[in-house]
Design a protein around this motif. Structure first.
Motif, PDB file in Angstrom:
ATOM      1  N   LEU A  86       0.819  -1.203   0.000  1.00  5.71           N
ATOM      2  CA  LEU A  86       0.000   0.000   0.000  1.00  5.71           C
ATOM      3  C   LEU A  86       0.858   1.260   0.000  1.00  5.71           C
ATOM      4  CD1 LEU A  86      -2.666  -0.986   2.678  1.00  5.71           C
ATOM      5  CD2 LEU A  86      -2.936  -0.974   0.206  1.00  5.71           C
ATOM      6  N   ARG A  87       0.470   2.204  -0.798  1.00  8.10           N
ATOM      7  CA  ARG A  87       1.150   3.499  -0.864  1.00  8.10           C
ATOM      8  C   ARG A  87       0.204   4.552  -0.312  1.00  8.10           C
ATOM      9  NH1 ARG A  87       5.848   1.502  -1.205  1.00  8.10           N
ATOM     10  NH2 ARG A  87       6.410   0.545  -3.153  1.00  8.10           N
ATOM     11  N   TRP A  88       0.763   5.511   0.370  1.00  8.22           N
ATOM     12  CA  TRP A  88      -0.072   6.492   1.064  1.00  8.22           C
ATOM     13  C   TRP A  88      -0.016   7.864   0.420  1.00  8.22           C
ATOM     14  CZ3 TRP A  88      -2.589   3.246   3.738  1.00  8.22           C
ATOM     15  CH2 TRP A  88      -1.958   2.189   4.365  1.00  8.22           C
ATOM     16  N   HIS A  89       0.616   8.004  -0.719  1.00  3.91           N
ATOM     17  CA  HIS A  89       0.766   9.323  -1.318  1.00  3.91           C
ATOM     18  C   HIS A  89      -0.581  10.024  -1.450  1.00  3.91           C
ATOM     19  CE1 HIS A  89       4.883   8.374  -2.002  1.00  3.91           C
ATOM     20  NE2 HIS A  89       4.565   7.306  -2.689  1.00  3.91           N
ATOM     21  N   GLY A  90      -0.615  11.261  -0.985  1.00  2.00           N
ATOM     22  CA  GLY A  90      -1.811  12.069  -1.120  1.00  2.00           C
ATOM     23  C   GLY A  90      -2.831  11.859  -0.018  1.00  2.00           C
ATOM     24  N   SER A  91      -2.597  10.930   0.882  1.00  4.51           N
ATOM     25  CA  SER A  91      -3.563  10.743   1.960  1.00  4.51           C
ATOM     26  C   SER A  91      -3.364  11.837   3.003  1.00  4.51           C
ATOM     27  CB  SER A  91      -3.421   9.359   2.597  1.00  4.51           C
ATOM     28  OG  SER A  91      -2.200   9.259   3.290  1.00  4.51           O
ATOM     29  N   VAL A  92      -4.385  12.103   3.766  1.00  7.73           N
ATOM     30  CA  VAL A  92      -4.345  13.195   4.732  1.00  7.73           C
ATOM     31  C   VAL A  92      -3.223  13.003   5.738  1.00  7.73           C
ATOM     32  CG1 VAL A  92      -5.609  14.286   6.619  1.00  7.73           C
ATOM     33  CG2 VAL A  92      -6.769  13.762   4.484  1.00  7.73           C
ATOM     34  N   GLU A  93      -3.028  11.783   6.207  1.00  2.89           N
ATOM     35  CA  GLU A  93      -2.013  11.560   7.229  1.00  2.89           C
ATOM     36  C   GLU A  93      -0.605  11.747   6.689  1.00  2.89           C
ATOM     37  OE1 GLU A  93      -2.849   8.587  10.510  1.00  2.89           O
ATOM     38  OE2 GLU A  93      -4.143   7.858   8.898  1.00  2.89           O
ATOM     39  N   ASP A  94      -0.423  11.698   5.375  1.00  5.09           N
ATOM     40  CA  ASP A  94       0.903  11.788   4.781  1.00  5.09           C
ATOM     41  C   ASP A  94       1.129  13.084   4.014  1.00  5.09           C
ATOM     42  OD1 ASP A  94       3.444  10.636   4.218  1.00  5.09           O
ATOM     43  OD2 ASP A  94       2.765  10.193   2.200  1.00  5.09           O
ATOM     44  N   SER A  95       0.150  13.950   3.995  1.00  2.35           N
ATOM     45  CA  SER A  95       0.224  15.110   3.114  1.00  2.35           C
ATOM     46  C   SER A  95       1.258  16.135   3.529  1.00  2.35           C
ATOM     47  CB  SER A  95      -1.144  15.801   3.045  1.00  2.35           C
ATOM     48  OG  SER A  95      -1.445  16.392   4.289  1.00  2.35           O
ATOM     49  N   GLY A  96       1.615  16.163   4.804  1.00  9.43           N
ATOM     50  CA  GLY A  96       2.528  17.189   5.277  1.00  9.43           C
ATOM     51  C   GLY A  96       1.837  18.520   5.464  1.00  9.43           C
ATOM     52  N   GLU A  97       0.574  18.614   5.049  1.00  6.88           N
ATOM     53  CA  GLU A  97      -0.167  19.862   5.183  1.00  6.88           C
ATOM     54  C   GLU A  97      -0.714  20.046   6.588  1.00  6.88           C
ATOM     55  OE1 GLU A  97      -3.130  19.974   2.138  1.00  6.88           O
ATOM     56  OE2 GLU A  97      -1.685  19.487   0.593  1.00  6.88           O
ATOM     57  N   LEU A  98      -0.916  18.938   7.292  1.00  6.39           N
ATOM     58  CA  LEU A  98      -1.452  19.014   8.643  1.00  6.39           C
ATOM     59  C   LEU A  98      -0.313  18.896   9.639  1.00  6.39           C
ATOM     60  CD1 LEU A  98      -4.543  16.680   8.215  1.00  6.39           C
ATOM     61  CD2 LEU A  98      -4.544  19.165   8.337  1.00  6.39           C
ATOM     62  N   PRO A  99      -0.364  19.662  10.700  1.00  2.83           N
ATOM     63  CA  PRO A  99       0.704  19.579  11.690  1.00  2.83           C
ATOM     64  C   PRO A  99       0.600  18.286  12.482  1.00  2.83           C
ATOM     65  CG  PRO A  99      -1.058  20.995  12.485  1.00  2.83           C
ATOM     66  CD  PRO A  99      -1.407  20.620  11.059  1.00  2.83           C
ATOM     67  N   THR A 100       1.742  17.827  12.976  1.00  2.00           N
ATOM     68  CA  THR A 100       1.716  16.686  13.876  1.00  2.00           C
ATOM     69  C   THR A 100       1.397  17.195  15.271  1.00  2.00           C
ATOM     70  OG1 THR A 100       4.072  16.862  14.321  1.00  2.00           O
ATOM     71  CG2 THR A 100       3.405  15.381  12.530  1.00  2.00           C
ATOM     72  N   VAL A 101       0.912  16.312  16.094  1.00  2.00           N
ATOM     73  CA  VAL A 101       0.612  16.645  17.476  1.00  2.00           C
ATOM     74  C   VAL A 101       1.788  16.179  18.303  1.00  2.00           C
ATOM     75  CG1 VAL A 101      -0.987  16.271  19.376  1.00  2.00           C
ATOM     76  CG2 VAL A 101      -1.844  16.361  17.034  1.00  2.00           C
ATOM     77  N   GLY A 102       2.412  17.079  19.018  1.00  2.00           N
ATOM     78  CA  GLY A 102       3.563  16.715  19.834  1.00  2.00           C
ATOM     79  C   GLY A 102       4.853  17.154  19.164  1.00  2.00           C
ATOM     80  N   GLU A 103       5.889  17.292  19.954  1.00  2.02           N
ATOM     81  CA  GLU A 103       7.177  17.719  19.441  1.00  2.02           C
ATOM     82  C   GLU A 103       8.264  16.934  20.131  1.00  2.02           C
ATOM     83  OE1 GLU A 103       7.693  21.926  19.787  1.00  2.02           O
ATOM     84  OE2 GLU A 103       5.642  22.326  19.202  1.00  2.02           O
ATOM     85  N   GLY A 104       9.479  17.173  19.740  1.00  3.75           N
ATOM     86  CA  GLY A 104      10.614  16.527  20.381  1.00  3.75           C
ATOM     87  C   GLY A 104      11.227  15.476  19.482  1.00  3.75           C
ATOM     88  N   ALA A 105      12.123  14.661  20.057  1.00  2.29           N
ATOM     89  CA  ALA A 105      12.856  13.664  19.292  1.00  2.29           C
ATOM     90  C   ALA A 105      11.945  12.538  18.812  1.00  2.29           C
ATOM     91  CB  ALA A 105      13.980  13.101  20.141  1.00  2.29           C
ATOM     92  N   ALA A 106      10.962  12.192  19.606  1.00  2.00           N
ATOM     93  CA  ALA A 106      10.033  11.124  19.211  1.00  2.00           C
ATOM     94  C   ALA A 106       9.084  11.669  18.151  1.00  2.00           C
ATOM     95  CB  ALA A 106       9.245  10.644  20.423  1.00  2.00           C
ATOM     96  N   PRO A 107       8.607  10.767  17.277  1.00  2.00           N
ATOM     97  CA  PRO A 107       7.646  11.242  16.274  1.00  2.00           C
ATOM     98  C   PRO A 107       6.406  11.820  16.945  1.00  2.00           C
ATOM     99  CG  PRO A 107       8.189   8.914  15.941  1.00  2.00           C
ATOM    100  CD  PRO A 107       8.842   9.354  17.203  1.00  2.00           C
ATOM    101  N   GLY A 108       5.819  12.803  16.291  1.00  2.00           N
ATOM    102  CA  GLY A 108       4.548  13.333  16.768  1.00  2.00           C
ATOM    103  C   GLY A 108       3.419  12.393  16.356  1.00  2.00           C
ATOM    104  N   TRP A 109       2.202  12.857  16.479  1.00  2.00           N
ATOM    105  CA  TRP A 109       1.023  12.064  16.143  1.00  2.00           C
ATOM    106  C   TRP A 109       0.305  12.723  14.978  1.00  2.00           C
ATOM    107  CZ3 TRP A 109      -0.531   7.649  18.708  1.00  2.00           C
ATOM    108  CH2 TRP A 109       0.223   7.321  19.834  1.00  2.00           C
ATOM    109  N   SER A 110      -0.118  11.922  14.013  1.00  2.00           N
ATOM    110  CA  SER A 110      -0.958  12.487  12.964  1.00  2.00           C
ATOM    111  C   SER A 110      -2.262  12.912  13.627  1.00  2.00           C
ATOM    112  CB  SER A 110      -1.236  11.460  11.870  1.00  2.00           C
ATOM    113  OG  SER A 110      -2.165  10.483  12.306  1.00  2.00           O
ATOM    114  N   PRO A 111      -2.943  13.894  13.074  1.00  2.00           N
ATOM    115  CA  PRO A 111      -4.220  14.300  13.658  1.00  2.00           C
ATOM    116  C   PRO A 111      -5.212  13.134  13.764  1.00  2.00           C
ATOM    117  CG  PRO A 111      -3.468  15.954  12.115  1.00  2.00           C
ATOM    118  CD  PRO A 111      -2.537  14.777  11.972  1.00  2.00           C
ATOM    119  N   SER A 112      -5.223  12.240  12.783  1.00  2.00           N
ATOM    120  CA  SER A 112      -6.144  11.092  12.827  1.00  2.00           C
ATOM    121  C   SER A 112      -5.773  10.121  13.936  1.00  2.00           C
ATOM    122  CB  SER A 112      -6.156  10.360  11.490  1.00  2.00           C
ATOM    123  OG  SER A 112      -6.712  11.161  10.484  1.00  2.00           O
ATOM    124  N   ALA A 113      -4.473   9.881  14.135  1.00  2.00           N
ATOM    125  CA  ALA A 113      -4.041   8.969  15.204  1.00  2.00           C
ATOM    126  C   ALA A 113      -4.344   9.568  16.575  1.00  2.00           C
ATOM    127  CB  ALA A 113      -2.554   8.665  15.061  1.00  2.00           C
TER     128      ALA A 113
END
Length: 184
Positions: A86-113
């Motif tokens: 499966l490829r996720w190109h263009g999906s909301v979680e992968d678009s880069g247009e929405l900010p992640t939730v959380g900051e720091g060295a660990a990955p943030g959270w997609s808005p959907s997650a």
């Protein structure tokens, strides 16, 4: 799908959150490791689903429907984690247009997650339980038709309507509900 209102989960410190069962804590830790290993900047709903199926036998059974569907889903998720399938190109979680939730060295959270984590806690509360478990998280993932986890369900031919009532799935044959320890 979900609003930003709901339980006050601190997504950067879920390891200590009392709204989640031990199993969901394991799922969250595994999803974070998976996102980091995959080089993703955010934990998405597919990371959560993959970790959920690997770490929670009840959630695995709830979405299997006796037909080997969970194994098929894991196959899609493994292919995704090694760069195939499966490829996720263009999906909301992968678009880069929405900010992640959380900051720091660990990955943030997609808005959907992030919304799915909050929705799982809401589902547990509606079921009269203090802590969200893996089945609650499974139902929350299945409720968002636009998330990556739903892409996996669809690709594997999973009818999320077969998951049944979330509250009923928390009961064993005796009618006992496993809500964890009761505070005194």
């Amino acid at each position: 799908m979900y609003s930003h209102h709901g339980p006050g989960l601190d997504l950067n410190h879920l390891a200590d959150d009392a709204h989640l069962t031990v199993e969901v804590h394991s799922v969250v830790a595994s999803a974070r490791r998976r996102a980091t290993r995959d080089g993703d900047r955010q934990v998405d709903t597919a990371h959560l689903l993959h970790s959920l199926l690997e770490n929670d036998p009840r959630a695995y059974a709830a979405c299997d429907a006796g037909g080997g569907q969970s194994a098929r889903m894991l196959g899609y998720l493994v292919q995704r984690s090694i760069g195939y399938g499966l490829r996720w190109h263009g999906s909301v979680e992968d678009s880069g247009e929405l900010p992640t939730v959380g900051e720091g060295a660990a990955p943030g959270w997609s808005p959907s997650a992030a919304a799915a984590m909050r929705a799982a806690v809401v589902l547990a509360r509606r079921g009269g339980r203090l802590r969200a478990d893996g089945v609650d998280l499974l139902h929350a993932l299945a409720a968002d038709p636009q998330c990556r986890a739903m892409d996996v369900f669809r690709a594997a031919g999973i009818d999320v309507g077969t998951f049944g009532d979330g509250a009923a799935s928390h009961r064993d044959d005796s009618g006992y509900r496993d809500d964890g320890p009761v505070a005194s």
